[in-house]
Design an enzyme around this catalytic site. Structure first.
Site, PDB file in Angstrom:
ATOM      1  N   CYS A   1      -3.053   2.037  -3.971  1.00 63.78           N
ATOM      2  CA  CYS A   1      -3.791   3.310  -3.964  1.00 63.78           C
ATOM      3  C   CYS A   1      -2.978   4.387  -3.246  1.00 63.78           C
ATOM      4  CB  CYS A   1      -5.144   3.107  -3.283  1.00 63.78           C
ATOM      5  SG  CYS A   1      -6.060   4.630  -2.973  1.00 63.78           S
TER       6      CYS A   1
ATOM      7  N   CYS B   1      -4.934   6.113  -0.463  1.00 62.98           N
ATOM      8  CA  CYS B   1      -5.031   5.240   0.714  1.00 62.98           C
ATOM      9  C   CYS B   1      -3.735   5.296   1.508  1.00 62.98           C
ATOM     10  CB  CYS B   1      -5.322   3.804   0.296  1.00 62.98           C
ATOM     11  SG  CYS B   1      -6.845   3.583  -0.650  1.00 62.98           S
TER      12      CYS B   1
END
Length: 188
Positions: free
Chosen positions: A73, A76
């Site tokens: 991600c 993230c």
């Protein structure tokens, strides 16, 4: 005269080589010491390894900041540094828990906290009950203010409350008569 010039050239070469060797040693020591500093790694993987386990957090009687993430991600990863720094600020008053959505072990928690996209952050009170959640990449200032409020047992200034949802079953229209064409019959 040739001999004198040869001695000067040899001496110059030796001094130059000595300076290069000393410079290389100084650079090597600087790099070595730079790698040995005690600054914690703020990478996503390092933080996940150092995170409080969910079980420990739910028994600790401290509020919890729960992050659902994945290594792939990009949001993230982009937030990892900020979250690592926030953990340094609030880690003594708030549990920081990270659950990787790629691990099937956390499927019950993903369902419990209605995780449909990542990053997904849940804020839990001292009893482990969810207070609020935010989804997606968040500015550091938003997380900072929410964590400050969480640590002080105050209402979170930035929270996303989830409203009622319709179930797919009840949203399906019922035909008013049998002569009506339904989409799955394709007119048959």
């Amino acid at each position: 005269m040739t001999n004198n010039w040869s001695d000067t050239t040899t001496l110059s070469t030796r001094v130059r080589n000595l300076l290069i060797a000393l410079g290389a040693i100084a650079i090597s020591i600087t790099i070595f010491l730079g790698l040995q500093t005690d600054t914690p790694s703020l990478s996503l993987e390092a933080q996940a390894e150092e995170a409080t386990s969910l079980e420990v957090a739910l028994r600790s009687e401290k509020p919890t900041f729960l992050e659902f993430y994945a290594n792939w991600c990009t949001s993230c990863q982009a937030m990892a540094k900020d979250i690592g720094e926030l953990k340094q600020t609030y880690g003594d008053r708030v549990n920081f828990v990270m659950l990787n959505v790629d691990n099937d072990k956390w499927l019950p928690e993903m369902l419990q906290y209605d995780v449909s996209s990542i990053p997904h952050f849940a804020f839990l009170d001292q009893e482990g009950k969810p207070i609020a959640s935010v989804i997606g990449e968040q500015p550091r200032s938003i997380l900072d203010r929410n964590l400050q409020a969480l640590a002080q047992n105050e209402t979170l200034p930035y929270e996303s409350k989830q409203g009622a949802r319709s179930s797919l079953e009840s949203a399906k229209p019922t035909p008013s008569s049998k002569s009506e064409v339904e989409p799955r019959t394709h007119g048959r």
